[in-house]
Design a protein around this motif. Structure first.
Motif, PDB file in Angstrom:
ATOM      1  N   ALA A 194       0.863  -1.187   0.000  1.00 13.80           N
ATOM      2  CA  ALA A 194       0.000   0.000   0.000  1.00 13.80           C
ATOM      3  C   ALA A 194       0.894   1.230   0.000  1.00 13.80           C
ATOM      4  CB  ALA A 194      -0.913   0.015   1.218  1.00 13.80           C
ATOM      5  N   THR A 195       0.370   2.327  -0.519  1.00 10.61           N
ATOM      6  CA  THR A 195       1.198   3.532  -0.604  1.00 10.61           C
ATOM      7  C   THR A 195       1.226   4.263   0.727  1.00 10.61           C
ATOM      8  OG1 THR A 195      -0.679   4.864  -1.399  1.00 10.61           O
ATOM      9  CG2 THR A 195       0.736   3.853  -3.067  1.00 10.61           C
ATOM     10  N   LEU A 196       2.397   4.838   1.007  1.00 12.13           N
ATOM     11  CA  LEU A 196       2.562   5.702   2.176  1.00 12.13           C
ATOM     12  C   LEU A 196       3.166   6.999   1.663  1.00 12.13           C
ATOM     13  CD1 LEU A 196       2.247   5.666   5.300  1.00 12.13           C
ATOM     14  CD2 LEU A 196       4.661   5.023   5.416  1.00 12.13           C
ATOM     15  N   ASN A 206       1.264  21.290  -1.419  1.00 15.13           N
ATOM     16  CA  ASN A 206       0.295  21.732  -2.417  1.00 15.13           C
ATOM     17  C   ASN A 206       0.167  20.608  -3.440  1.00 15.13           C
ATOM     18  OD1 ASN A 206       0.023  24.228  -1.247  1.00 15.13           O
ATOM     19  ND2 ASN A 206       1.450  25.244  -2.636  1.00 15.13           N
ATOM     20  N   TYR A 207      -1.018  20.402  -3.962  1.00 20.46           N
ATOM     21  CA  TYR A 207      -1.194  19.281  -4.897  1.00 20.46           C
ATOM     22  C   TYR A 207      -2.284  19.687  -5.874  1.00 20.46           C
ATOM     23  CZ  TYR A 207      -1.708  14.393  -6.355  1.00 20.46           C
ATOM     24  OH  TYR A 207      -1.738  13.223  -7.068  1.00 20.46           O
ATOM     25  N   GLU A 208      -1.848  20.064  -7.067  1.00 19.35           N
ATOM     26  CA  GLU A 208      -2.799  20.568  -8.058  1.00 19.35           C
ATOM     27  C   GLU A 208      -2.655  19.801  -9.367  1.00 19.35           C
ATOM     28  OE1 GLU A 208      -5.087  22.914  -7.566  1.00 19.35           O
ATOM     29  OE2 GLU A 208      -4.449  23.695  -5.610  1.00 19.35           O
ATOM     30  N   VAL A 239       7.467   9.424  -2.735  1.00 21.06           N
ATOM     31  CA  VAL A 239       8.378  10.536  -2.451  1.00 21.06           C
ATOM     32  C   VAL A 239       8.270  11.555  -3.578  1.00 21.06           C
ATOM     33  CG1 VAL A 239      10.809  11.152  -2.171  1.00 21.06           C
ATOM     34  CG2 VAL A 239       9.923   9.056  -1.114  1.00 21.06           C
ATOM     35  N   TYR A 240       7.750  12.732  -3.240  1.00 21.15           N
ATOM     36  CA  TYR A 240       7.471  13.759  -4.249  1.00 21.15           C
ATOM     37  C   TYR A 240       8.560  14.817  -4.305  1.00 21.15           C
ATOM     38  CZ  TYR A 240       2.760  11.820  -4.029  1.00 21.15           C
ATOM     39  OH  TYR A 240       1.676  10.969  -4.052  1.00 21.15           O
ATOM     40  N   ASP A 241       9.479  14.748  -3.352  1.00 21.25           N
ATOM     41  CA  ASP A 241      10.448  15.817  -3.220  1.00 21.25           C
ATOM     42  C   ASP A 241      11.609  15.348  -2.348  1.00 21.25           C
ATOM     43  OD1 ASP A 241      11.425  18.348  -3.543  1.00 21.25           O
ATOM     44  OD2 ASP A 241       9.513  19.303  -3.054  1.00 21.25           O
ATOM     45  N   LEU A 273      -3.000   4.924 -16.552  1.00 21.61           N
ATOM     46  CA  LEU A 273      -3.864   6.079 -16.818  1.00 21.61           C
ATOM     47  C   LEU A 273      -3.969   7.026 -15.620  1.00 21.61           C
ATOM     48  CD1 LEU A 273      -6.644   4.131 -18.771  1.00 21.61           C
ATOM     49  CD2 LEU A 273      -5.040   5.794 -19.746  1.00 21.61           C
ATOM     50  N   GLU A 274      -3.652   6.555 -14.421  1.00 23.44           N
ATOM     51  CA  GLU A 274      -3.659   7.466 -13.268  1.00 23.44           C
ATOM     52  C   GLU A 274      -2.726   8.642 -13.501  1.00 23.44           C
ATOM     53  OE1 GLU A 274      -3.211   5.781  -9.380  1.00 23.44           O
ATOM     54  OE2 GLU A 274      -2.513   7.654  -8.503  1.00 23.44           O
ATOM     55  N   ASP A 275      -1.596   8.356 -14.172  1.00 26.50           N
ATOM     56  CA  ASP A 275      -0.552   9.368 -14.309  1.00 26.50           C
ATOM     57  C   ASP A 275      -0.507  10.022 -15.679  1.00 26.50           C
ATOM     58  OD1 ASP A 275       0.319   8.669 -11.697  1.00 26.50           O
ATOM     59  OD2 ASP A 275       1.513   7.029 -12.510  1.00 26.50           O
ATOM     60  N   SER A 276      -0.954   9.308 -16.705  1.00 28.37           N
ATOM     61  CA  SER A 276      -0.870   9.864 -18.058  1.00 28.37           C
ATOM     62  C   SER A 276      -1.930   9.248 -18.947  1.00 28.37           C
ATOM     63  CB  SER A 276       0.509   9.572 -18.656  1.00 28.37           C
ATOM     64  OG  SER A 276       0.524   9.949 -20.018  1.00 28.37           O
TER      65      SER A 276
HETATM   66  N1  KMH Z   1      -1.699  10.197  -8.119  1.00 27.50           N
HETATM   67  C1  KMH Z   1      -0.280  10.172  -7.897  1.00 27.50           C
HETATM   68  C2  KMH Z   1       0.365  11.427  -8.356  1.00 27.50           C
HETATM   69  C3  KMH Z   1      -1.223   7.363  -3.947  1.00 27.50           C
HETATM   70  O1  KMH Z   1      -2.077   6.836  -4.605  1.00 27.50           O
HETATM   71  O2  KMH Z   1      -0.983   7.083  -2.768  1.00 27.50           O
HETATM   72  C4  KMH Z   1       0.034   9.903  -6.476  1.00 27.50           C
HETATM   73  C5  KMH Z   1      -0.297   8.552  -5.950  1.00 27.50           C
HETATM   74  C6  KMH Z   1      -0.398   8.475  -4.494  1.00 27.50           C
HETATM   75  O3  KMH Z   1      -0.430   7.577  -6.652  1.00 27.50           O
END
Ligand code: KMH
Ligand code: ZN
Length: 311
Positions: free
Chosen positions: A111-113, A119-121, A174-176, A261-264
């Motif tokens: 699972a994602t952590l 900011n998230y736009e 990790v976004y940064d 598709l979530e990302d592109s």
């Molecule tokens: N939508 C992504 C930019 C998650 O699901 O926990 C970020 C993402 C985070 O996938």
């Protein structure tokens, strides 16, 4: 992490639907249990070892319903041995309680952590806003400029504790660069344990940008900051062409990568992807071209951290 990745296999993830993109943007975005399951199974057949799953109602509205997550994951498992990664990122406006509900309902392998508040736009400016057909999409666009992705240290610790309790391996989003420091702190506290699965998420407005140089800098920094605690490094980059460019570079370096598709929504400059499997197929082609073997779901399972009950 063993830095000699010359012959290592890369794990390919497909993020099939997300919570940010809007169904009005593309008919390919799967909505509802059946479509999300179908796209996940097809992505696995096309070569993804991991599917990253959010839940949506049939009308496309993101949902945090544990029951819906359970239905999705149960049906995927019935048809595929793909590793399922449940999102705790959720969708704009969801509370912490809502965002962890899917993990609590399913007890997935991964699972994602998400490691930091930011900011998230997705649609920051007028010119980037798509034409949408439904009211909930309109409402979401109306919140542009006010979106904060909440991941306080307290929340991250609580999510991690719950993961440990449920035997779920965290995938660190990790976004940064700053968030690598958070990972190190949590490691020192014993909240996280090696080997860490680290995934850089690049190109989100509010996080690091998606130039290839940024990936290389983050990779270098992660080795310095987290050292041997890093078990795997991956990248997910937003939008076309960066999703596929990062996949090519990551595969070249022996890193993991994520498409979907979530990302592109695009497979080329002038065409939207018809399915997640099409994007996975492009990444599989890139792996073949650069001579990179792809990890199987069982190889991914073997590398899961100490909290995994399925080892
Ligand atoms: N939508 C992504 C930019 C998650 O699901 O926990 C970020 C993402 C985070 O996938
Ligand atoms: Zn996600």
């Amino acid at each position: 992490m063993n830095v000699d990745r010359r012959y290592a296999a890369s794990a390919l993830t497909c993020a099939v639907t997300g919570g940010d993109v809007l169904p009005s943007q593309s008919p390919a975005i799967p909505c509802g249990v059946e479509a999300i399951v179908r796209e996940s199974v097809a992505a696995a057949r096309a070569g993804a070892a991991i599917v990253h799953v959010h839940a949506r109602e049939p009308d496309g509205r993101p949902t945090s319903s544990g029951e819906t997550f359970r239905e999705i994951v149960t049906a995927i498992r019935r048809q595929s041995d793909v590793v399922v990664c449940v999102s705790t990122g959720g969708a704009p406006g969801m509370s912490a309680t809502e965002r962890i509900a899917g993990v609590q309902a399913v007890g997935p392998e991964l699972a994602t952590l998400n490691l930091g508040t930011m900011n998230y736009e997705v649609f920051p400016s007028e010119s980037r806003r798509p034409v949408v057909t439904s009211q909930w999409e309109q409402d979401l666009l109306g919140r542009a400029g006010q979106n904060v992705f909440m991941n306080t240290l307290g929340m991250v610790r609580e999510f991690a504790q719950e993961f440990r309790h449920l035997g779920v391996t965290p995938e660190l989003e990790v976004y940064d660069l700053s968030q690598l420091g958070v990972a190190r702190l949590l490691l020192e506290e014993g909240v996280l344990e090696a080997p860490l699965r680290v995934q850089f998420v690049l190109g989100v407005i509010g996080g690091a940008t998606s130039e290839i140089e940024v990936l290389l800098a983050m990779r270098e920094a992660s080795t310095r900051i987290l050292g041997d605690a890093v078990g795997s490094l991956g990248v997910a980059a937003a939008g076309y062409p960066m999703q596929l460019r990062h996949a090519a570079v990551a595969l070249g370096l022996g890193m993991d990568c994520r498409v979907g598709l979530e990302d592109s929504l695009r497979i080329s400059r002038d065409r939207q992807a018809e399915s997640n499997a099409e994007l996975v197929g492009a990444a599989v082609d890139l792996a073949r071209i650069v001579g990179r073997p792809l990890a199987t779901p069982s190889a991914v399972r073997e590398g899961l951290g100490p909290w995994s009950r399925r080892k």
